[in-house]
Design an enzyme around this catalytic site. Structure first.
Site, short mmCIF file in Angstrom:
data_model
loop_
_atom_site.label_atom_id
_atom_site.label_comp_id
_atom_site.label_asym_id
_atom_site.label_seq_id
_atom_site.Cartn_x
_atom_site.Cartn_y
_atom_site.Cartn_z
N LYS A 1 35.89 39.26 33.08
CA LYS A 1 34.80 38.34 33.43
C LYS A 1 33.53 38.67 32.68
O LYS A 1 32.85 37.81 32.15
CB LYS A 1 34.49 38.44 34.92
CG LYS A 1 35.49 37.76 35.76
CD LYS A 1 35.38 38.25 37.18
CE LYS A 1 36.75 38.48 37.66
NZ LYS A 1 37.28 39.31 38.50
N GLU B 1 40.40 37.64 44.58
CA GLU B 1 39.00 37.82 44.98
C GLU B 1 38.25 36.62 44.40
O GLU B 1 38.35 36.37 43.21
CB GLU B 1 38.42 39.05 44.27
CG GLU B 1 38.43 40.31 45.07
CD GLU B 1 37.80 41.41 44.23
OE1 GLU B 1 36.59 41.61 44.34
OE2 GLU B 1 38.53 42.05 43.44
N ARG C 1 51.49 44.21 35.29
CA ARG C 1 50.53 43.16 34.94
C ARG C 1 50.92 42.49 33.63
O ARG C 1 51.64 43.05 32.82
CB ARG C 1 49.13 43.77 34.73
CG ARG C 1 48.44 44.20 35.97
CD ARG C 1 47.16 44.93 35.59
NE ARG C 1 46.06 44.03 35.34
CZ ARG C 1 45.21 43.63 36.29
NH1 ARG C 1 45.33 44.04 37.52
NH2 ARG C 1 44.21 42.82 35.99
P1 ATP Z 1 40.54 41.37 37.57
O1 ATP Z 1 40.35 42.83 37.40
O2 ATP Z 1 40.90 40.61 36.34
O3 ATP Z 1 39.51 40.73 38.44
P2 ATP Z 1 42.04 41.60 39.93
O4 ATP Z 1 43.26 42.40 40.08
O5 ATP Z 1 40.80 42.04 40.57
O6 ATP Z 1 41.87 41.32 38.40
P3 ATP Z 1 42.18 39.27 41.59
O7 ATP Z 1 41.35 38.10 41.28
O8 ATP Z 1 41.86 40.01 42.78
O9 ATP Z 1 42.24 40.12 40.29
O10 ATP Z 1 43.70 38.90 41.50
C1 ATP Z 1 44.49 38.18 42.38
C2 ATP Z 1 45.90 38.63 42.21
O11 ATP Z 1 46.32 38.47 40.86
C3 ATP Z 1 46.06 40.10 42.55
O12 ATP Z 1 47.25 40.22 43.31
C4 ATP Z 1 46.19 40.76 41.22
O13 ATP Z 1 46.96 41.91 41.31
C5 ATP Z 1 46.85 39.67 40.38
N1 ATP Z 1 46.51 39.84 38.98
C6 ATP Z 1 45.27 39.98 38.45
N2 ATP Z 1 45.34 40.14 37.11
C7 ATP Z 1 46.66 40.12 36.79
C8 ATP Z 1 47.39 40.25 35.56
N3 ATP Z 1 46.75 40.46 34.40
N4 ATP Z 1 48.72 40.18 35.61
C9 ATP Z 1 49.37 39.97 36.77
N5 ATP Z 1 48.76 39.83 37.95
C10 ATP Z 1 47.41 39.91 37.98
MG MG Z 2 39.10 41.37 40.87
#
Ligand code: ATP
Ligand code: MG
Length: 644
Positions: free
Chosen positions: A326, A74, A316
């Site tokens: 963030k 995102e 994760r």
């Molecule tokens: P956050 O809650 O930190 O914003 P998110 O899951 O919303 O994390 P995105 O920016 O949408 O994060 O993440 C892009 C991709 O990275 C998604 O496929 C997500 O599942 C993966 N991802 C995010 N955080 C992690 C993590 N800590 N470990 C492994 N993969 C991750």
């Molecule tokens: Mg996110």
């Protein structure tokens, strides 16, 4: 807090001392400044994460001539160390299997997206050494998604609902597993839902006055089947004021790419599986929180009769001892605990890059952890240890002095100039370079004691010490202190060149040094920023007064009088040295030279100029450097201080 460099220098000299003893034995032992755990000394297969575990299993489950994956961030924040696992998995797995990986921005929430994040995400992926097959956006498919939404309504697979958030929650059992029931709109005529959906699109409804919901299975035990939202209204009507909940997504919305074209936006649940399908994704790899979503993912593809990718979930990567969220990072910035998103004390990828962590070290770390369904929580210290080991094997060495004291070698002539050959590394491939040795040299404050003692092998009055690679040792004869601070300001010494025919006695220890030689621009002045952990405890989030109360106020230390030997020029010229994944010698605007005039067009990105400061730590150039004003970041110390 005691400066870490004093410790590391002291330790390193003892290590050197021990290793010399070991080297005199017939079997050659290699000296390392760190004590790797047995597991970490096993040579690492850089592709292990694709050969065993989760990624081997998903491939066995669905072998494919052309693997297609996607990394779907995102664009609402900067990537962090946890994301590097998702990048390594999606881009790495596709590459390993000879396939391709899309970078797809999941931009279905205009309220939270900003242009700067789009660029930053792509930059970090390339920095890690991956090239997206194509860069796409969920918004590229808004028209097609809309058509499929109408088709779904026509198939009686979705309906327009006007219930409030609270009512919908009650329909789903009130969050407490209570009885579930259908909303009054669920069985409205298809035609009516279709008209209402078009009315949503055309601006009849304000946010929350209407939703498109999937017509799934309220009997299912899986909450992802309880009539999820597929579309919501985001573009508010001109006359509407702020919605009641400022955090809610339905508050604003001019889309960064589609502008005001859409008033309705598809949700993650509606978009993700369909866009995976459109792009022909073979293996849709996501984090374990989406395990329950697999059912709705498959349901939607099946109901619409479109190609169904295989979704599988991995654990994760969490990092302990820091914060990645963030909102928390924004708090740290706004309260001045860190300078910005790329402050080297943070674990965002831009911060790690600026700090000098090589992209290869990040990939090697992720690979070493392996991939499974389980969440991995790694202390920040363990990541640093992995970076340290990577740097130990890869970067050149230079002599750096954080806190110099001047030593005058009185029995050398004023104009004494001897070029001393110094290896760039223990690895002979790196070659040698020459540094000047003159009558005036600098040594580190930590390498001198005002009184000699039996357990101290470095410089002290009446004691001799070797200067690395200089033919003969020096002996301190006297020193001066500053009466106001009590600190030593200068030392006088003699050079112990033996008389012809006498036997030369090797010193017990060697220290690093840098000579004064104006004609060769030695030493190079530098300002060094040494970082300690940002938080004083291992779990800042569990601090009773909140994570901000756990901030270590001394996490950034400045050494403004540091100096570096002249070999820095060559390290800058050759950086990234060695070539690290994804890093190229590119033209950058704000890099430094040492005051010598090398053409700025050939300068590498500052963070790719990395080296070990012999006996001191690992460093890189910071982007704040300017011609003649070198600023260095300490990437990591030479040793993990916690081990002592
Ligand atoms: P956050 O809650 O930190 O914003 P998110 O899951 O919303 O994390 P995105 O920016 O949408 O994060 O993440 C892009 C991709 O990275 C998604 O496929 C997500 O599942 C993966 N991802 C995010 N955080 C992690 C993590 N800590 N470990 C492994 N993969 C991750
Ligand atoms: Mg996110």
């Amino acid at each position: 807090m005691e400066p870490a460099k004093a410790n590391s220098a002291a330790d390193a000299v003892e290590v050197a001392h021990r290793s010399r003893k070991q080297n005199s034995r017939p079997t050659k032992s290699t000296t390392t400044q760190t004590a790797p755990t047995p597991k970490e000394t096993v040579p690492n297969d850089p592709e292990a994460m694709f050969k065993v575990g989760f990624l081997a299993d998903v491939y066995a489950e669905k072998p494919s001539d052309k693997v297609v994956t996607r990394f779907p961030p995102e664009p609402n924040g900067f990537l962090h160390l946890g994301h590097s696992k998702a990048i390594a998995i999606n881009f790495g797995f596709a590459k390993y299997r000879g396939g391709v990986c899309y970078l797809r921005y999941d931009d279905t929430n205009p309220a939270k997206e900003e242009e700067k994040y789009f660029t930053a995400v792509a930059d970090m992926i390339r920095w890690l050494g991956f090239e997206p097959f194509k860069v796409t956006h969920s918004s590229d498919y808004f028209d097609r998604l809309y058509e499929l939404a109408e088709e779904l309504i026509q198939k009686d697979g979705a309906y327009v609902c006007h219930c409030s958030k609270n009512e919908i929650s009650l329909q789903r059992g009130g969050g407490k597993g209570g009885p579930r029931y259908a909303c009054p709109h669920r069985n409205r005529p298809i035609k009516e839902s279709l008209d209402e959906f078009r009315a949503m699109r055309d601006g009849k409804y304000a946010p929350r006055e209407a939703l498109l919901r999937l017509k799934q299975d309220l009997e299912s035990g899986n909450p992802q089947m309880w009539d999820l939202t597929a579309y919501r209204v985001i573009q508010p009507r001109q006359s509407d004021g702020e919605e009641e909940n400022a955090d809610d997504e339905n508050t604003a919305g001019i889309h960064y790419r589609t502008g005001v074209k859409w008033r309705i936006y598809p949700t993650y649940d509606f978009t993700h599986c369909l866009v995976d399908s459109f792009e022909g994704v073979t293996h849709s790899l996501c984090t374990a929180e989406f395990e329950l979503s697999r059912v709705s993912y498959n349901w939607l593809c099946d109901t619409l009769g479109v190609y169904q990718p295989m979704q599988r979930e991995y654990g994760r990567l969490n990092v302990a001892g820091t914060v990645l969220s963030k909102r928390k990072i924004m708090d740290l910035i706004s309260r001045g605990h860190v300078h910005d998103w790329d402050d080297p004390r943070l674990y965002t990828l831009i911060a790690l890059k600026r700090r000098g962590v090589p992209p290869g070290a990040i990939l090697s770390f992720v690979n070493g952890l392996g991939v499974s369904k389980a969440t991995t929580t790694i202390p920040a210290k363990r990541f640093e240890q992995s970076v340290r080991q990577y740097l130990e094997r890869t970067v050149p060495r230079l002599m750096v002095i954080l806190d110099p004291i001047v030593v005058t070698i009185e029995n050398l002539p004023e104009d004494h100039l001897e070029m001393v050959e110094v290896p760039f590394s223990k690895d002979p491939e790196f070659g040698l370079h020459a540094v000047p040795f003159t009558r005036t040299v600098y040594i580190d404050r930590a390498d001198f004691r005002e009184t000699a003692s039996k357990d101290f092998f470095r410089l002290a009055p009446g004691k001799s010490v070797g200067l690395l690679k200089v033919p003969y040792p020096i002996t301190a004869t006297s020193f001066e202190t500053d009466p106001s601070t009590g600190l030593v300001t200068s030392i006088k010494a003699t050079y112990e060149k033996p008389e012809e025919g006498t036997i030369f006695k090797k010193p017990k220890a060697y220290i690093h040094w840098i000579a004064e030689c104006a004609s060769l621009n030695s030493p190079i002045k530098a300002s060094v920023r040494a970082y300690e952990p940002l938080f004083a405890c291992d779990n800042p989030d569990s601090h009773p007064d909140g994570f901000l109360a756990a901030v270590n106020p001394h996490s950034e230390q400045a050494y403004s009088n540091a100096i570096v030997e002249v070999g820095l020029d060559e390290v800058i010229r050759r950086a990234p040295w060695p070539n690290s994944k994804g890093e190229q010698k590119t033209t950058t605007t704000t890099t430094t030279t040492t005051g010598n005039t090398s053409p700025s067009s050939s300068l590498p990105p500052p963070d790719s100029v990395r080296f070990q400061g012999t006996r001191v730590g690992y460093f890189c150039l910071d982007r704040d450097s300017a011609p003649g004003a070198v600023v260095l970041n300490r990437i990591v110390t030479l040793k993990d201080d916690a081990r002592k």
